[in-house]
Design a protein around this motif. Structure first.
Motif, PDB file in Angstrom:
ATOM      1  N   GLN A   1       3.803  -3.443   1.255  1.00 53.42           N
ATOM      2  CA  GLN A   1       3.924  -3.792  -0.165  1.00 53.42           C
ATOM      3  C   GLN A   1       5.219  -3.258  -0.767  1.00 53.42           C
ATOM      4  O   GLN A   1       5.863  -3.927  -1.585  1.00 53.42           O
ATOM      5  CB  GLN A   1       2.722  -3.238  -0.945  1.00 53.42           C
ATOM      6  CG  GLN A   1       1.371  -3.769  -0.495  1.00 53.42           C
ATOM      7  CD  GLN A   1       1.145  -5.212  -0.927  1.00 53.42           C
ATOM      8  OE1 GLN A   1       1.885  -5.758  -1.747  1.00 53.42           O
ATOM      9  NE2 GLN A   1       0.122  -5.839  -0.364  1.00 53.42           N
ATOM     10  N   LYS A   2       5.616  -2.069  -0.368  1.00 56.48           N
ATOM     11  CA  LYS A   2       6.844  -1.482  -0.893  1.00 56.48           C
ATOM     12  C   LYS A   2       8.052  -2.326  -0.495  1.00 56.48           C
ATOM     13  O   LYS A   2       8.927  -2.610  -1.318  1.00 56.48           O
ATOM     14  CB  LYS A   2       7.007  -0.052  -0.378  1.00 56.48           C
ATOM     15  CG  LYS A   2       8.257   0.645  -0.885  1.00 56.48           C
ATOM     16  CD  LYS A   2       8.358   2.065  -0.336  1.00 56.48           C
ATOM     17  CE  LYS A   2       9.643   2.731  -0.822  1.00 56.48           C
ATOM     18  NZ  LYS A   2       9.773   4.110  -0.266  1.00 56.48           N
TER      19      LYS A   2
ATOM     20  N   SER B   1       8.252  -5.586  -2.501  1.00 58.45           N
ATOM     21  CA  SER B   1       8.815  -5.441  -3.851  1.00 58.45           C
ATOM     22  C   SER B   1      10.328  -5.280  -3.798  1.00 58.45           C
ATOM     23  O   SER B   1      11.041  -5.749  -4.692  1.00 58.45           O
ATOM     24  CB  SER B   1       8.180  -4.238  -4.555  1.00 58.45           C
ATOM     25  OG  SER B   1       8.502  -3.028  -3.898  1.00 58.45           O
TER      26      SER B   1
END
Length: 224
Positions: A170-171, A174
Motif C-alpha cells: 500500500q505504501k 501511494s
C-alpha cells in the motif's frame, strides 16, 4: 461675379462631401474585412497547432516504443548468453555464439533513444522514492531470493489494475500514484523485467539442482 464664385464653391463642396463619406465608408469596410481575415488566420493557425500536437504525441509514443524495444532486445540477448543451452554446447560453439551475441548487443547499444518526462517537484520526489524502494529490494536479492521475489510481486501488484495474485504494498502504491503517468509505466516495466529475470534464474537453479541430483544418482548406481 463674387456671388457666382461663392455658388460654385458651395456646389463643389457639396460634390466632395459624398465622395469623402464614400471613402470613409470604404475605410470602415476595409477595417472590418481585415478583422475578419485575422480571425480566419488565427483559426487556421490553431487548427495547424492542434494537428501538430497529435503528431508530437504520436512521435513521443513511437520513441517510447523504440525505448522499450531496445530494453527487450538487450534482455533477450542477455538471456541467450546465460541460458542452459549455452552450457551444453562445445566450448568453440559457445565462444562463437557469444561473439555474435556481443556484436548484437553492441549494435543495439549504439541506438540512443531518450524520452524525457516533464515532472513537477512532487512527481520528481515520488519517482526518487519509488526507485529507492525497488533498489533496496534488488540489493538484497542474493541474501534471500524468495523473499525478494515476494516483495517485488507486492510492488508489482500495486502498479497493475488487474486483481493481484497476492498482497500489495500500500505504501508503494501511494508513492507510485504521485508519479507522472509515463514514470508509472516505466516503474511497472522495470518490475516486470525483474520478475522475469528472477523466474529465469529460478528455472536455471532448479535445472542445475536436477542435473546434480541425476549425476549423484548415477554415481550411486555405479557404486552399487
Amino acid at each position: 461675379m463674387a456671388q457666382a464664385r461663392i455658388s460654385a464653391k458651395a456646389s463643389e463642396g457639396a460634390q466632395q462631401q459624398p465622395q469623402h463619406q464614400q471613402q470613409s465608408g470604404g475605410q470602415l469596410r476595409g477595417r472590418f474585412y481585415r478583422s475578419t481575415s485575422m480571425a480566419d488566420r488565427s483559426s487556421r493557425l490553431l487548427e495547424n497547432l492542434d494537428q501538430l500536437e497529435l503528431r508530437v504525441e504520436a512521435f513521443r509514443d513511437a520513441a517510447s516504443a523504440m525505448e522499450q524495444e531496445k530494453e527487450i532486445l538487450l534482455e533477450m540477448i542477455h538471456n541467450i548468453q546465460n541460458s542452459q543451452d549455452m552450457r551444453h554446447i562445445s566450448e568453440g560453439e559457445r565462444e562463437e555464439l557469444n561473439l555474435t551475441a556481443n556484436r548484437l548487443m553492441g549494435r543495439t547499444l549504439t541506438v540512443e533513444v531518450s524520452v524525457e518526462t516533464i515532472r513537477n517537484a512532487q512527481q520528481q520526489e515520488s519517482l526518487l522514492h519509488a526507485t529507492k524502494m525497488i533498489d533496496e529490494i534488488v540489493n538484497k536479492l542474493l541474501d534471500d531470493l524468495e523473499d525478494a521475489k515476494m516483495r517485488l510481486m507486492s510492488l508489482y501488484g500495486a502498479c497493475t489494475s488487474d486483481v493481484p495474485a497476492g498482497p500489495i504494498d500500500q505504501k508503494f502504491q501511494s508513492v507510485v500514484i504521485g508519479c507522472a503517468i509515463e514514470d508509472q509505466k516505466k516503474i511497472k516495466r522495470r518490475l516486470e523485467t525483474l520478475l522475469r529475470n528472477l523466474e529465469n534464474s529460478e528455472k536455471s537453479i532448479t535445472l542445475l539442482e536436477h542435473q546434480k541430483s541425476s549425476v549423484r544418482q548415477s554415481c550411486n548406481s555405479k557404486q552399487d
